[in-house]
Design a protein around this motif. Structure first.
Motif, PDB file in Angstrom:
ATOM      1  N   MET A   1      24.859 -43.460 -20.637  1.00 33.07           N
ATOM      2  CA  MET A   1      25.454 -42.341 -19.768  1.00 33.07           C
ATOM      3  C   MET A   1      25.726 -41.199 -20.228  1.00 33.07           C
ATOM      4  N   ILE A   2      25.218 -40.000 -19.793  1.00 25.51           N
ATOM      5  CA  ILE A   2      25.490 -38.650 -19.998  1.00 25.51           C
ATOM      6  C   ILE A   2      26.995 -38.289 -19.598  1.00 25.51           C
ATOM      7  N   GLY A   3      27.963 -38.439 -20.496  1.00 26.14           N
ATOM      8  CA  GLY A   3      29.323 -38.178 -19.801  1.00 26.14           C
ATOM      9  C   GLY A   3      30.233 -37.093 -20.177  1.00 26.14           C
TER      10      GLY A   3
ATOM     11  N   VAL B   1      27.904 -49.580 -21.388  1.00 22.55           N
ATOM     12  CA  VAL B   1      27.557 -47.938 -21.800  1.00 22.55           C
ATOM     13  C   VAL B   1      28.112 -47.946 -23.454  1.00 22.55           C
ATOM     14  N   PRO B   2      27.319 -47.221 -24.305  1.00 25.13           N
ATOM     15  CA  PRO B   2      27.700 -47.231 -25.603  1.00 25.13           C
ATOM     16  C   PRO B   2      29.349 -46.387 -25.525  1.00 25.13           C
ATOM     17  N   PRO B   3      29.912 -46.631 -26.833  1.00 20.92           N
ATOM     18  CA  PRO B   3      31.192 -46.050 -27.043  1.00 20.92           C
ATOM     19  C   PRO B   3      30.956 -44.570 -27.227  1.00 20.92           C
ATOM     20  N   GLY B   4      32.234 -43.803 -26.725  1.00 23.29           N
ATOM     21  CA  GLY B   4      31.980 -42.459 -26.848  1.00 23.29           C
ATOM     22  C   GLY B   4      31.370 -41.432 -25.948  1.00 23.29           C
ATOM     23  N   VAL B   5      31.426 -42.205 -24.760  1.00 27.51           N
ATOM     24  CA  VAL B   5      30.849 -41.722 -23.639  1.00 27.51           C
ATOM     25  C   VAL B   5      31.132 -40.305 -23.243  1.00 27.51           C
ATOM     26  N   THR B   6      32.507 -39.824 -23.270  1.00 32.22           N
ATOM     27  CA  THR B   6      32.732 -38.466 -22.852  1.00 32.22           C
ATOM     28  C   THR B   6      32.214 -37.401 -23.951  1.00 32.22           C
ATOM     29  N   GLU B   7      31.680 -37.796 -25.160  1.00 27.26           N
ATOM     30  CA  GLU B   7      31.056 -36.929 -26.083  1.00 27.26           C
ATOM     31  C   GLU B   7      29.576 -36.911 -26.071  1.00 27.26           C
TER      32      GLU B   7
ATOM     33  N   THR C   1      31.813 -44.802 -13.293  1.00 33.78           N
ATOM     34  CA  THR C   1      32.518 -44.857 -14.207  1.00 33.78           C
ATOM     35  C   THR C   1      33.163 -46.553 -14.695  1.00 33.78           C
ATOM     36  N   ASP C   2      33.102 -47.393 -13.598  1.00 34.22           N
ATOM     37  CA  ASP C   2      33.298 -48.833 -13.861  1.00 34.22           C
ATOM     38  C   ASP C   2      32.344 -49.002 -14.900  1.00 34.22           C
ATOM     39  N   LEU C   3      30.996 -48.362 -14.985  1.00 32.75           N
ATOM     40  CA  LEU C   3      29.668 -48.958 -15.729  1.00 32.75           C
ATOM     41  C   LEU C   3      30.266 -48.956 -17.264  1.00 32.75           C
ATOM     42  N   ASN C   4      31.130 -47.910 -17.430  1.00 36.35           N
ATOM     43  CA  ASN C   4      31.918 -47.818 -18.979  1.00 36.35           C
ATOM     44  C   ASN C   4      33.164 -48.444 -18.773  1.00 36.35           C
TER      45      ASN C   4
ATOM     46  N   ALA D   1      31.799 -32.962 -12.576  1.00 35.85           N
ATOM     47  CA  ALA D   1      31.752 -33.434 -14.214  1.00 35.85           C
ATOM     48  C   ALA D   1      33.284 -33.760 -14.496  1.00 35.85           C
ATOM     49  N   GLU D   2      34.294 -33.110 -13.917  1.00 39.79           N
ATOM     50  CA  GLU D   2      35.733 -33.231 -14.166  1.00 39.79           C
ATOM     51  C   GLU D   2      36.123 -34.546 -13.663  1.00 39.79           C
ATOM     52  N   SER D   3      35.630 -34.756 -12.588  1.00 39.81           N
ATOM     53  CA  SER D   3      36.184 -35.960 -11.932  1.00 39.81           C
ATOM     54  C   SER D   3      35.541 -37.279 -12.604  1.00 39.81           C
ATOM     55  N   TYR D   4      34.289 -37.328 -12.973  1.00 36.17           N
ATOM     56  CA  TYR D   4      34.042 -38.487 -13.752  1.00 36.17           C
ATOM     57  C   TYR D   4      34.834 -38.381 -15.184  1.00 36.17           C
ATOM     58  N   GLN D   5      34.905 -37.281 -15.869  1.00 33.89           N
ATOM     59  CA  GLN D   5      35.342 -37.403 -17.390  1.00 33.89           C
ATOM     60  C   GLN D   5      36.763 -37.976 -17.180  1.00 33.89           C
TER      61      GLN D   5
END
Length: 441
Positions: free
Chosen positions: A204-206, A262-268, A253-256, A406-410
């Motif tokens: 995921m591109i978060g 989802v791999p760790p560190g999704v927001t980055e 967002t539940d995917l993470n 993007a703000e919403s999912y972050q």
């Protein structure tokens, strides 16, 4: 298409500030159509592709071949990144210093149209010629029936997945989000026996930016909600505060947060990181454009033949962005016929396929969809996704909606977040309605 930092490329002579000032002037402007005059015509092209490799090199090669066939035409490129293109166009248009040809997109064409800076290409290129393109692509590139730019390439968002891993697990390309979740869960596993996952289902591109926002919007629309649209009365409205929008955000967002696929560190995790995850075998799926195929394979050539594509899964319907990029001819150009002739050459079947095979983005002519290179498993899903592409809303503040979603999912993806999907979407809708209110003033 993600385009990188500014560079300036020139085929014959570097563009100087004085050259820009006289960019729409030819050394002799009475040459008519390309190749019919004996005196030289200088055609200046402001290109975003010139800031990329290998795209810029391929574009140069095509221009060099054209000049060889038309020795009275000299083509000069000015490379400007997509991140700076809109600002550059605005500055040059205000100063009446536009080049003959310049990069344009559906997201910006209304702004340029309001500046009276574009020529109607419908007349210059001809109705019969435009029939070679996908009708919805031409519609996406037009305003009131006037073609604002010739659509050169398309990078529709689709699902890239490891075909070899799917086949190994007995999985098929996911049609629905339930299929997607089941596949992601099966592909999230411990492959080295240390008791911890080292392969995840979905990269995921978060990040909170356009890169992340453009990937979530087709997901949102696949649930039946639109970030902004016109209602039956022609007024702008948003669906961000609806149950369908909240369901889309919750699932994404539940995917993470809930399912751990989802791999760790999704927001980055931005596009470079997500592509590297597929290249290294750390992840099995990614939502992106066809340009990602080249990025992944360049990092790991062993991935060639292992990457497949399919339309983004659906809740109510499939959805995709067009991702169009093309060229406009300036309304002030004195070389419009020459420019139109060159653009036809740039987009002829041979050159269109050459550019696609080297860079990834799809050609926009319908007849090329059956080409062997586009019917292969890695590209076929992107070609299919084009039929589900939606038209970008024409609201002038549209680019700000990427940040809104993007703000919403972050905020939900944050490890310590206590915000609910309902709260996040209420805030998103409030921001959207502020922009809509400004649009009416």
């Amino acid at each position: 298409m993600k385009l990188k930092s500014i560079t300036t490329a020139t085929l014959t002579l570097a563009l100087t500030a004085s050259m820009i000032g006289c960019s729409s002037k030819a050394e002799n402007s009475d040459s008519g159509a390309a190749g019919t005059g004996s005196k030289q015509t200088t055609l200046t092209i402001m290109s975003a592709v010139q800031t990329e490799k290998p795209g810029g090199d391929i574009e140069k090669q095509i221009a060099e071949a054209y000049m060889k066939e038309h020795p009275n035409v000299k083509i000069e490129f000015m490379g400007v990144s997509m991140n700076d293109m809109y600002k550059k166009i605005s500055v040059l248009a205000a100063a009446n210093q536009m080049p003959d040809v310049f990069t344009n997109t559906p997201e910006f064409m209304y702004n340029v149209y309001q500046m009276n800076a574009t020529e109607d290409l419908s007349k210059l290129l001809g109705v019969d010629y435009l029939k070679e393109f996908y009708p919805n692509v031409i519609e996406e590139s037009s305003i009131d029936g006037k073609l604002q730019f010739i659509p050169w390439t398309s990078t529709p968002q689709a699902l890239i997945y490891r075909g070899d891993l799917f086949e190994k697990e007995g999985l098929k390309a996911p049609e629905t989000w339930d299929d997607f979740l089941a596949a992601a869960q099966k592909l999230t596993k411990d492959t080295n026996g240390d008791g911890k996952p080292d392969q995840w289902g979905f990269a995921m591109i978060g990040t909170r930016n356009t890169s992340g926002g453009t990937r979530f919007l087709p997901v949102l629309r696949s649930f039946g909600a639109e970030e902004v649209r016109k209602d039956a009365n022609g007024k702008w409205v948003t669906d961000l505060d609806t149950a369908k929008a909240k369901d889309a955000l919750q699932f994404y967002t539940d995917l993470n947060n809930k399912y751990g696929v989802v791999p760790p560190g999704v927001t980055e995790t931005g596009f470079p990181e997500a592509a590297s995850m597929l290249a290294s075998g750390k992840a099995a799926m990614l939502i992106s454009g066809p340009n990602a195929l080249g990025t992944i394979i360049s990092q790991n050539p062993d991935m060639k033949g292992k990457l497949y594509s399919a339309p983004i899964p659906m809740k109510e319907k499939h959805s995709a962005t067009f991702g169009l990029l093309g060229y406009s001819i300036s309304a002030t150009s004195k070389n419009k016929e020459v420019a139109a002739d060159y653009l036809k050459y740039l987009l002829n079947n041979e050159n269109a396929l050459k550019f696609t095979e080297a860079t990834g983005p799809l050609p926009t002519k319908a007849q090329l969809a059956s080409s062997p290179s586009l019917s292969a498993p890695d590209k076929a899903g992107f070609v299919k996704a084009l039929q589900y592409a939606y038209h970008a809303p024409t609201i002038s503040t549209y680019s700000q909606f990427y940040d809104i979603v993007a703000e919403s999912y972050q905020v939900l993806l944050a490890s310590n977040s206590k915000v609910t999907a309902d709260e996040a979407m209420k805030k998103a809708a409030a921001r959207a309605n502020e922009l809509i209110a400004k649009e009416g003033k």
